[in-house]
Design a protein around this motif. Structure first.
Motif, PDB file in Angstrom:
ATOM      1  N   TYR A 162       0.813  -1.220   0.000  1.00 34.74           N
ATOM      2  CA  TYR A 162       0.000   0.000   0.000  1.00 34.74           C
ATOM      3  C   TYR A 162       0.846   1.270   0.000  1.00 34.74           C
ATOM      4  CZ  TYR A 162      -4.041  -2.926   1.283  1.00 34.74           C
ATOM      5  OH  TYR A 162      -5.038  -3.852   1.304  1.00 34.74           O
ATOM      6  N   ALA A 163       2.081   1.153   0.431  1.00 36.28           N
ATOM      7  CA  ALA A 163       2.979   2.330   0.487  1.00 36.28           C
ATOM      8  C   ALA A 163       2.329   3.497   1.228  1.00 36.28           C
ATOM      9  CB  ALA A 163       3.401   2.762  -0.919  1.00 36.28           C
ATOM     10  N   ILE A 164       1.811   3.224   2.404  1.00 36.26           N
ATOM     11  CA  ILE A 164       1.183   4.296   3.193  1.00 36.26           C
ATOM     12  C   ILE A 164       2.278   5.180   3.775  1.00 36.26           C
ATOM     13  CG2 ILE A 164      -0.230   4.818   5.230  1.00 36.26           C
ATOM     14  CD1 ILE A 164      -1.734   2.189   4.650  1.00 36.26           C
ATOM     15  N   LYS A 165       2.161   6.460   3.479  1.00 37.10           N
ATOM     16  CA  LYS A 165       3.247   7.395   3.803  1.00 37.10           C
ATOM     17  C   LYS A 165       3.096   8.004   5.208  1.00 37.10           C
ATOM     18  CE  LYS A 165       6.346  10.542   2.211  1.00 37.10           C
ATOM     19  NZ  LYS A 165       7.692  10.171   1.924  1.00 37.10           N
ATOM     20  N   LEU A 166       1.852   8.359   5.562  1.00 36.44           N
ATOM     21  CA  LEU A 166       1.637   9.151   6.773  1.00 36.44           C
ATOM     22  C   LEU A 166       1.024   8.290   7.876  1.00 36.44           C
ATOM     23  CD1 LEU A 166       1.815  12.108   7.768  1.00 36.44           C
ATOM     24  CD2 LEU A 166      -0.501  12.458   6.862  1.00 36.44           C
ATOM     25  N   TRP A 167       1.660   8.297   9.070  1.00 38.58           N
ATOM     26  CA  TRP A 167       1.239   7.435  10.170  1.00 38.58           C
ATOM     27  C   TRP A 167       1.100   8.245  11.451  1.00 38.58           C
ATOM     28  CZ3 TRP A 167       0.705   1.966   9.696  1.00 38.58           C
ATOM     29  CH2 TRP A 167       1.023   1.466   8.425  1.00 38.58           C
ATOM     30  N   LEU A 201      11.461  -0.488   9.422  1.00 36.89           N
ATOM     31  CA  LEU A 201      10.897  -1.295   8.343  1.00 36.89           C
ATOM     32  C   LEU A 201      10.709  -0.489   7.067  1.00 36.89           C
ATOM     33  CD1 LEU A 201       8.160  -3.335  10.223  1.00 36.89           C
ATOM     34  CD2 LEU A 201      10.273  -4.199   9.209  1.00 36.89           C
ATOM     35  N   ASP A 202      10.283   0.754   7.224  1.00 37.64           N
ATOM     36  CA  ASP A 202      10.073   1.596   6.048  1.00 37.64           C
ATOM     37  C   ASP A 202      10.519   3.024   6.388  1.00 37.64           C
ATOM     38  OD1 ASP A 202       9.323   3.109   3.956  1.00 37.64           O
ATOM     39  OD2 ASP A 202       7.267   2.364   3.822  1.00 37.64           O
ATOM     40  N   PRO A 203      11.773   3.342   6.017  1.00 38.87           N
ATOM     41  CA  PRO A 203      12.309   4.668   6.380  1.00 38.87           C
ATOM     42  C   PRO A 203      11.629   5.813   5.640  1.00 38.87           C
ATOM     43  CG  PRO A 203      14.035   3.188   5.546  1.00 38.87           C
ATOM     44  CD  PRO A 203      12.739   2.504   5.295  1.00 38.87           C
ATOM     45  N   THR A 204      10.778   5.515   4.665  1.00 41.62           N
ATOM     46  CA  THR A 204      10.167   6.604   3.889  1.00 41.62           C
ATOM     47  C   THR A 204       8.901   7.157   4.557  1.00 41.62           C
ATOM     48  OG1 THR A 204       8.695   5.212   2.558  1.00 41.62           O
ATOM     49  CG2 THR A 204      10.960   5.494   1.746  1.00 41.62           C
ATOM     50  N   ILE A 205       8.447   6.507   5.622  1.00 38.65           N
ATOM     51  CA  ILE A 205       7.183   6.968   6.213  1.00 38.65           C
ATOM     52  C   ILE A 205       7.386   8.246   7.034  1.00 38.65           C
ATOM     53  CG2 ILE A 205       6.141   4.676   6.248  1.00 38.65           C
ATOM     54  CD1 ILE A 205       6.734   4.501   9.228  1.00 38.65           C
ATOM     55  N   GLU A 206       6.277   8.960   7.230  1.00 37.36           N
ATOM     56  CA  GLU A 206       6.290  10.175   8.065  1.00 37.36           C
ATOM     57  C   GLU A 206       5.394   9.941   9.270  1.00 37.36           C
ATOM     58  OE1 GLU A 206       7.000  13.729   4.875  1.00 37.36           O
ATOM     59  OE2 GLU A 206       4.945  13.343   5.480  1.00 37.36           O
ATOM     60  N   LEU A 207       5.829  10.460  10.424  1.00 36.22           N
ATOM     61  CA  LEU A 207       5.129  10.152  11.674  1.00 36.22           C
ATOM     62  C   LEU A 207       4.585  11.393  12.374  1.00 36.22           C
ATOM     63  CD1 LEU A 207       7.568   7.444  13.080  1.00 36.22           C
ATOM     64  CD2 LEU A 207       5.429   7.095  11.842  1.00 36.22           C
ATOM     65  N   VAL A 208       3.416  11.197  12.979  1.00 35.43           N
ATOM     66  CA  VAL A 208       2.726  12.281  13.686  1.00 35.43           C
ATOM     67  C   VAL A 208       2.610  11.914  15.167  1.00 35.43           C
ATOM     68  CG1 VAL A 208       0.602  13.650  13.806  1.00 35.43           C
ATOM     69  CG2 VAL A 208       1.321  12.663  11.602  1.00 35.43           C
TER      70      VAL A 208
END
Ligand code: AHR
Length: 498
Positions: A162-167, A201-208
């Motif tokens: 899914y390549a979910i970017k924003l978490w 696991l996925d360094p491309t994600i962004e975290l809130v």
């Protein structure tokens, strides 16, 4: 009454992130079940998604939708909502005292987002869930294949990740009502641990980070300071929430709500700047205002416990609420250098612009400002200089009658202008001057107004609050004069000469 707005295309705070026009879908009441998901209904498609809801939400152009909570997420196991539906367990939902059937889960949500044309923002459970649970959800969603959870996704019929970017790292963990509520130092540790595993696991994600649930919390800003200091290197955003209300029916005060929103955004800008200075960091952390709306009428908690999908938080919105929604958006645009993500809470049935019945759909007043802004506020956020008379807004003091924002889209050579008249009595004649370019014409003037700020759309009268064509004129001296009725919103585009 007269007011003036001065704009200059070079005077701006940078790009408007389109994710400022996001939404929020929680497992609560009739938001998911009977809202977006209604299998067997003739208005639904073969996946069970309400087609009329998708169509109405498409017009809102939300680039991102936050899910699955909210308070719900803090005791939710995402694994309950995957795989064959007949094997999914029904669970008691701690937050809203209902039964969660789990027939709609991560895979259904992402499929629904794809149909709508939006991106998911996935919130993980940091109330009762662990960092490992959160990381395994990232594995399920974003890893291609060849590991236990990514293979489970493939086995569930979804080959491509899914390549979910924003978490989101949990929800409102400062609130004693939250499952797993802890002091800020403990949440900060949980968030940092989850971030480490998730980004591992996925360094491309962004975290809130889950910031304060309200500026009225006694720990407001102190909570946020602890989190930012501890988690600074792990996250891209901190979340803010605000629900506005008019319980005393003091409409002049309520219509000055933008003043409070500005203040919250400035509080966060100051805090982020402080922590950045403390850390001597070059990094920037932004604000994700990932729950905002008007909500005060349907706040009771005398639930009938353990039902399927009872109507909960089904607020009926009126004109004054819509004008407050417009002020939230004006404030976000004016602070576009701070706010990168914002999610209208929520989208269907529960404190929502769109309401369903088994046989149809209703558009509420707050739908209209959102649609106008998400269409017209593109490009960069201008800094408007506003010269306005003031009025007395109760304990908020003297507040400008005119609240405004503007955007400049260089590619389209167009300026979007957003003006709210907070007065209940006086229409405004607003002169708009563009200092450094010339205006070719005024386009598409839309107005939301009416004599009764309490007027609301409902099933028996669906057009009490609706957009009408407004009046604006390009004058010989190059200024635009626009009429903003009391109380009301006017939105229009200025087409620029090349
Ligand atoms: O949006 C309704 C609720 O409001 C959310 O679950 C929670 O995060 C907030 O308190």
């Amino acid at each position: 009454m007269n007011a003036s707005v001065f704009l200059e295309t070079r005077r701006h705070v940078g790009p408007i992130d389109s994710r400022m026009f996001g939404g929020f879908l929680e497992h609560i009441g009739r938001a998911v079940y009977g809202g977006v998901y209604d299998p067997g209904n003739s208005l639904s498609d073969t996946s069970g998604f309400r087609k009329d809801v998708i169509e109405a939400l498409r017009r809102m152009r939300m680039p991102v939708v936050r899910y699955p909570g909210g308070n719900f997420v803090s005791n939710y196991d995402w694994r309950d909502g995957i795989g064959p539906k007949e094997r999914r367990p029904a669970r008691p939902d701690f937050a809203w005292k209902t039964i969660e059937p789990n027939t709609f889960g991560v895979d259904e949500f992402v499929a629904w987002c794809q149909k709508l044309g939006t991106s998911p923002m996935m919130v993980v459970n940091l109330g009762t869930g662990t960092a490992k649970d959160a990381a395994e959800l990232v594995e399920y969603c974003n890893l291609p294949r060849g590991t236990y959870w990514s293979d489970r996704r493939v086995a569930n019929g979804v080959k491509a990740p899914y390549a979910i970017k924003l978490w989101g790292l949990g929800n409102e963990m400062d609130g004693p009502w939250q499952a797993g509520h802890v002091p800020p130092e403990v949440y900060a540790q949980r968030a940092a641990q989850a971030a480490q595993l998730m980004k591992g696991l996925d360094p491309t994600i962004e975290l809130v980070l889950a910031g304060s649930s309200s500026c009225l919390m006694p720990t407001y800003m102190a909570w946020d300071r602890v989190l930012l200091e501890y988690c600074w290197d792990h996250v891209e955003y901190i979340a803010a929430h605000r629900y506005s209300g008019n319980p005393a029916s003091d409409t002049p005060r309520f219509l000055a709500e933008g003043v409070e929103v500005d203040r919250i955004l400035e509080d966060y800008a100051s805090l982020i700047g402080y922590v950045r200075a403390l850390k001597k960091s070059n990094k920037k952390v932004y604000l994700a205002f990932d729950e905002w709306n008007v909500w005060y009428r349907e706040r009771h908690r005398d639930y009938t416990w353990w039902q399927g999908a009872p109507p909960l938080l089904e607020e009926i919105y009126n004109l004054e609420d819509a004008l407050v929604v417009a002020q939230f958006l004006n404030s976000f645009i004016r602070h576009a250098d701070v706010v990168k993500v914002a999610c209208l809470a929520q989208i269907v049935n529960v404190i929502a612009p769109v309401v369903t019945r088994p046989d149809g759909l209703l558009i509420q007043s707050i739908y209209y400002p959102f649609v106008l802004y998400s269409e017209h506020a593109t490009g960069i956020a201008l800094v408007p200089m506003i010269d306005s008379p003031t009025y007395r807004a109760g304990d908020r003091g003297d507040v400008p009658v005119l609240d405004g924002a503007a955007s400049f889209n260089p590619e389209q050579s167009a300026i979007g202008v957003f003006l709210v008249n907070r007065s209940l009595e006086h229409d405004l004649k607003v002169d708009v001057t563009l200092c450094d370019r010339s205006i070719k014409r005024v386009k598409d003037v839309k107005v939301l107004s009416g004599d009764d700020p309490k007027a609301a759309n409902w099933w028996d009268d669906r057009d009490m609050v609706k957009l009408v064509r407004g009046k604006a004129k390009l004058q010989d001296d190059g200024r635009v004069q626009v009429h903003v009725p009391a109380p009301g919103l006017a939105v229009f585009d200025l087409e620029l000469s090349k």
